[in-house]
Design an enzyme around this catalytic site. Sequence first.
Site, PDB file in Angstrom:
ATOM      1  CB  SER A  50       6.322  -0.260  14.889  1.00 26.04           C
ATOM      2  OG  SER A  50       5.314   0.096  13.979  1.00 26.04           O
TER       3      SER A  50
HETATM    4  N1  SAH Z   1       2.484  -3.090  12.112  1.00 24.75           N
HETATM    5  C1  SAH Z   1       3.617  -2.857  11.238  1.00 24.75           C
HETATM    6  C2  SAH Z   1       3.880  -1.385  11.060  1.00 24.75           C
HETATM    7  C3  SAH Z   1       4.060  -1.072   9.613  1.00 24.75           C
HETATM    8  S1  SAH Z   1       4.097   0.616   9.143  1.00 24.75           S
HETATM    9  C4  SAH Z   1       4.841  -3.605  11.716  1.00 24.75           C
HETATM   10  O1  SAH Z   1       4.838  -4.145  12.834  1.00 24.75           O
HETATM   11  O2  SAH Z   1       5.793  -3.709  10.967  1.00 24.75           O
HETATM   12  C5  SAH Z   1       2.415   0.909   8.682  1.00 24.75           C
HETATM   13  C6  SAH Z   1       1.862   0.125   7.527  1.00 24.75           C
HETATM   14  O3  SAH Z   1       0.550   0.640   7.256  1.00 24.75           O
HETATM   15  C7  SAH Z   1       2.624   0.223   6.213  1.00 24.75           C
HETATM   16  O4  SAH Z   1       2.994  -1.059   5.786  1.00 24.75           O
HETATM   17  C8  SAH Z   1       1.619   0.864   5.233  1.00 24.75           C
HETATM   18  O5  SAH Z   1       1.717   0.367   3.912  1.00 24.75           O
HETATM   19  C9  SAH Z   1       0.293   0.499   5.859  1.00 24.75           C
HETATM   20  N2  SAH Z   1      -0.846   1.363   5.492  1.00 24.75           N
HETATM   21  C10 SAH Z   1      -0.862   2.710   5.261  1.00 24.75           C
HETATM   22  N3  SAH Z   1      -2.111   3.134   4.965  1.00 24.75           N
HETATM   23  C11 SAH Z   1      -2.914   2.021   5.006  1.00 24.75           C
HETATM   24  C12 SAH Z   1      -4.312   1.796   4.775  1.00 24.75           C
HETATM   25  N4  SAH Z   1      -5.153   2.787   4.441  1.00 24.75           N
HETATM   26  N5  SAH Z   1      -4.775   0.519   4.908  1.00 24.75           N
HETATM   27  C13 SAH Z   1      -3.945  -0.515   5.238  1.00 24.75           C
HETATM   28  N6  SAH Z   1      -2.611  -0.346   5.457  1.00 24.75           N
HETATM   29  C14 SAH Z   1      -2.102   0.886   5.343  1.00 24.75           C
END
Ligand code: SAH
Length: 204
Positions: A50
């Site tokens: 993000s």
């Molecule tokens: N907090 C992260 C943002 C990553 S993007 C950072 O700081 O980098 C969002 C993430 O949510 C992705 O890695 C994706 O694989 C995950 N995601 C999507 N659906 C999900 C679910 N149902 N349960 C857990 N993770 C999920």
Amino acid sequence: MEEIAAKGITDEKVLKAIDKIPRHFFMDDIFVKFAYADQAFPIGAGQTISQPYTVAFQTQQLQIQKGDKVLEIGTGSGYQTAVLLECGARVYTIERQKLLYDKVKTMLGQLGYQPNLFYGDGYKGLPAFAPFDKILVTCGAPFIPELLVDQLKPGGRMMIPVGAGEVQEMTLIIKEIDGSISKTQLGQFKFVPMLGEKEWKQGY
Ligand code: SAH
């Protein structure tokens, strides 16, 4: 840090965390030279790290206190996890993409961070560890999962981007001491989608 402060982040704990954490560790080699730009970048498996402003905004709205038990959905790169830990939270974080889960496990350990990492489905939360003081969803949720709201402590706060399309409405959910729920919309943001079991199996 100065850039996001100029964009309106005032929480000292959050600013200090952003200042301290080496974001380049959380990024793929080809993007490393952009690590300190206020932008989101690909981290593999179709996912993104993000934008720092978004991370700071969500964290600030949670009003993290030292020792808070926080549930994060979507570990991704682990950067947001590190910010929560630097703010003094005890973090439980769930990632459903195995590749990222394995990667982040090694990397956060190398940096000396010790969150409780789980490979699984964020829609279910972690009932065995509930309730949580704060819940942070870092992927775009098509709706507000009831199971997650159930796992929020009375007096707790939850931040979740809600919307099925490319753009979501950042939503702050407060569970009052009497258990009643209030929702406030805090503007539009863009996240990768929160995937359910069905979409995942279809290789969405
Ligand atoms: N907090 C992260 C943002 C990553 S993007 C950072 O700081 O980098 C969002 C993430 O949510 C992705 O890695 C994706 O694989 C995950 N995601 C999507 N659906 C999900 C679910 N149902 N349960 C857990 N993770 C999920």
